[in-house]
Design a protein around this motif. Structure first.
Motif, PDB file in Angstrom:
ATOM      1  N   VAL A   7      23.290  -2.284   4.384  1.00 23.23           N
ATOM      2  CA  VAL A   7      24.119  -3.201   5.170  1.00 23.23           C
ATOM      3  C   VAL A   7      25.589  -2.914   4.891  1.00 23.23           C
ATOM      4  O   VAL A   7      25.956  -2.429   3.815  1.00 23.23           O
ATOM      5  CB  VAL A   7      23.776  -4.666   4.864  1.00 23.23           C
ATOM      6  CG1 VAL A   7      22.362  -4.993   5.339  1.00 23.23           C
ATOM      7  CG2 VAL A   7      23.934  -4.983   3.385  1.00 23.23           C
ATOM      8  N   GLY A  10      28.684  -8.369   3.459  1.00 23.65           N
ATOM      9  CA  GLY A  10      27.911  -9.415   2.812  1.00 23.65           C
ATOM     10  C   GLY A  10      27.605  -9.084   1.365  1.00 23.65           C
ATOM     11  O   GLY A  10      28.012  -8.040   0.843  1.00 23.65           O
ATOM     12  N   HIS A 200      18.886 -12.217   5.664  1.00 22.09           N
ATOM     13  CA  HIS A 200      19.857 -11.203   5.238  1.00 22.09           C
ATOM     14  C   HIS A 200      19.333 -10.400   4.048  1.00 22.09           C
ATOM     15  O   HIS A 200      19.672  -9.231   3.881  1.00 22.09           O
ATOM     16  CB  HIS A 200      21.218 -11.833   4.922  1.00 22.09           C
ATOM     17  CG  HIS A 200      21.256 -12.675   3.688  1.00 22.09           C
ATOM     18  ND1 HIS A 200      20.579 -13.874   3.573  1.00 22.09           N
ATOM     19  CD2 HIS A 200      21.902 -12.493   2.501  1.00 22.09           C
ATOM     20  CE1 HIS A 200      20.799 -14.393   2.383  1.00 22.09           C
ATOM     21  NE2 HIS A 200      21.594 -13.577   1.710  1.00 22.09           N
ATOM     22  N   ASP A 203      16.825  -7.899   5.674  1.00 18.71           N
ATOM     23  CA  ASP A 203      17.543  -6.846   6.379  1.00 18.71           C
ATOM     24  C   ASP A 203      18.118  -5.826   5.394  1.00 18.71           C
ATOM     25  O   ASP A 203      18.040  -4.609   5.621  1.00 18.71           O
ATOM     26  CB  ASP A 203      18.660  -7.447   7.228  1.00 18.71           C
ATOM     27  CG  ASP A 203      19.312  -6.417   8.132  1.00 18.71           C
ATOM     28  OD1 ASP A 203      18.593  -5.730   8.876  1.00 18.71           O
ATOM     29  OD2 ASP A 203      20.550  -6.290   8.078  1.00 18.71           O
TER      30      ASP A 203
END
Length: 312
Positions: A7, A10, A200, A203
């Motif tokens: 990712v 975040g 999240h 992911d």
């Protein structure tokens, strides 16, 4: 259908390292290493698991690098470490030993944390001189030492030959994982994470796992299938803490309990209700806290002594 290997933002986005290096193992394999945090802070070494990369430890690196020197490396064939024909337990130990020699001063101690195959790496390397010299304490997350396929509960059948046969084919599949889609996230969550894992988190793990080349994933699945490191557990004579999720389908809690019973100096077994195999992602604060606690308890004094000698 973004195919980034991790990712981009975040809490699970990998931070930028202070510096990077390539370490060469005993058989010539090249291993990518990242170093984060202050140069003379207490050291932590992170070893990730099967089909993952240094990005898996992003939350721990982000938190610990404020006051620790965090050393994370890609297992051979994973992340930015090139694939190598040598796949087996001894090559894993070779790579860890090379990383410790290249990043720690003579006599310098570190906490070594291993997740899944990273924990198995520490077990097989337990008697290696570099581990004996540098490991002040160890954290084993979601890992086991033997009978991994037979005990896995990814296939929803009763334990036995049929389940083992099917599990071996599921985990050892050569099929490409493809892009990270909603269906792919659901499959990965079922197999590797607890039912309450936030989207999240799922992911972040899916992008890391899907980025692993399928040839590498298959080759290492065969190594894990035949794994028997029970002897290595007994060689881990330093303080060792064990963490597992109660909903772990890949290395169920039976493994953690066996490890805790066999370790010469087990300093704690934590079973996390409802969590799956990806404990550093699913419980980032707890795993970070366990690493920090081991460092504070077992290595602060000798780390400062080494750096005092370097400055003299």
């Amino acid at each position: 259908m973004n195919r980034l290997p991790h990712v981009a933002d975040g809490p699970y986005a990998p931070p930028v390292p202070a510096h990077e290096l390539t370490v060469v193992a005993a058989d010539g394999a090249r291993v990518h290493v990242e170093v984060h945090g202050p140069a003379h802070a207490p050291a932590v070494v992170l070893a990730h698991g099967w089909a993952c990369s240094t990005a898996f430890w992003a939350a721990q690196i982000r938190a610990l690098s404020a006051d620790h020197r965090v050393i994370a490396y890609d297992q051979r064939g994973h992340g930015r470490s090139p694939a190598n024909p040598a796949c087996g337990t001894e090559p894993l130990a070779d790579d860890l030993e090379a990383v410790l020699r290249a990043t720690l001063a003579p006599g310098e101690r570190a906490v070594i944390a291993g997740h899944s195959m990273g924990g198995m790496t520490v077990m097989v390397a337990a008697a290696r001189p570099a581990v004996r010299e540098h490991a002040a304490a160890v954290l084993l997350c979601s890992t086991g030492s033997s009978r991994l396929v037979a005990s896995a509960t990814v296939v929803p059948l009763r334990e036995g030959r049929a389940r083992t046969w099917l599990t071996r084919r599921v985990l050892g599949s050569r099929a490409p994982l493809g892009p990270v889609t909603p269906v792919a996230r659901r499959i990965l969550k079922y197999a590797t994470m607890g039912p309450g894992s936030a989207p999240h988190m799922v992911d972040a793990c899916a992008r890391i796992v899907h980025a692993c080349p399928r040839g590498v994933r298959h080759a290492w699945s065969r190594v894990l299938d035949l794994l028997d490191l029970d002897h290595g557990v007994r060689q881990l004579t330093m303080p060792v803490e064990v963490v597992v999720g109660t909903a772990d389908r890949l290395t169920p809690p039976v493994h953690a309990r066996s490890l805790a019973a066999a370790l010469p100096h087990c300093v704690g077994l934590t079973e996390l209700p409802g969590l799956g195999h990806m404990t550093p992602v699913e419980a980032p604060e707890l795993v970070t806290g366990r690493i920090r606690g081991l460092a504070a308890t077992y290595m602060s004094t000798d780390t400062h002594a080494v750096h005092a000698e370097e400055s003299a």
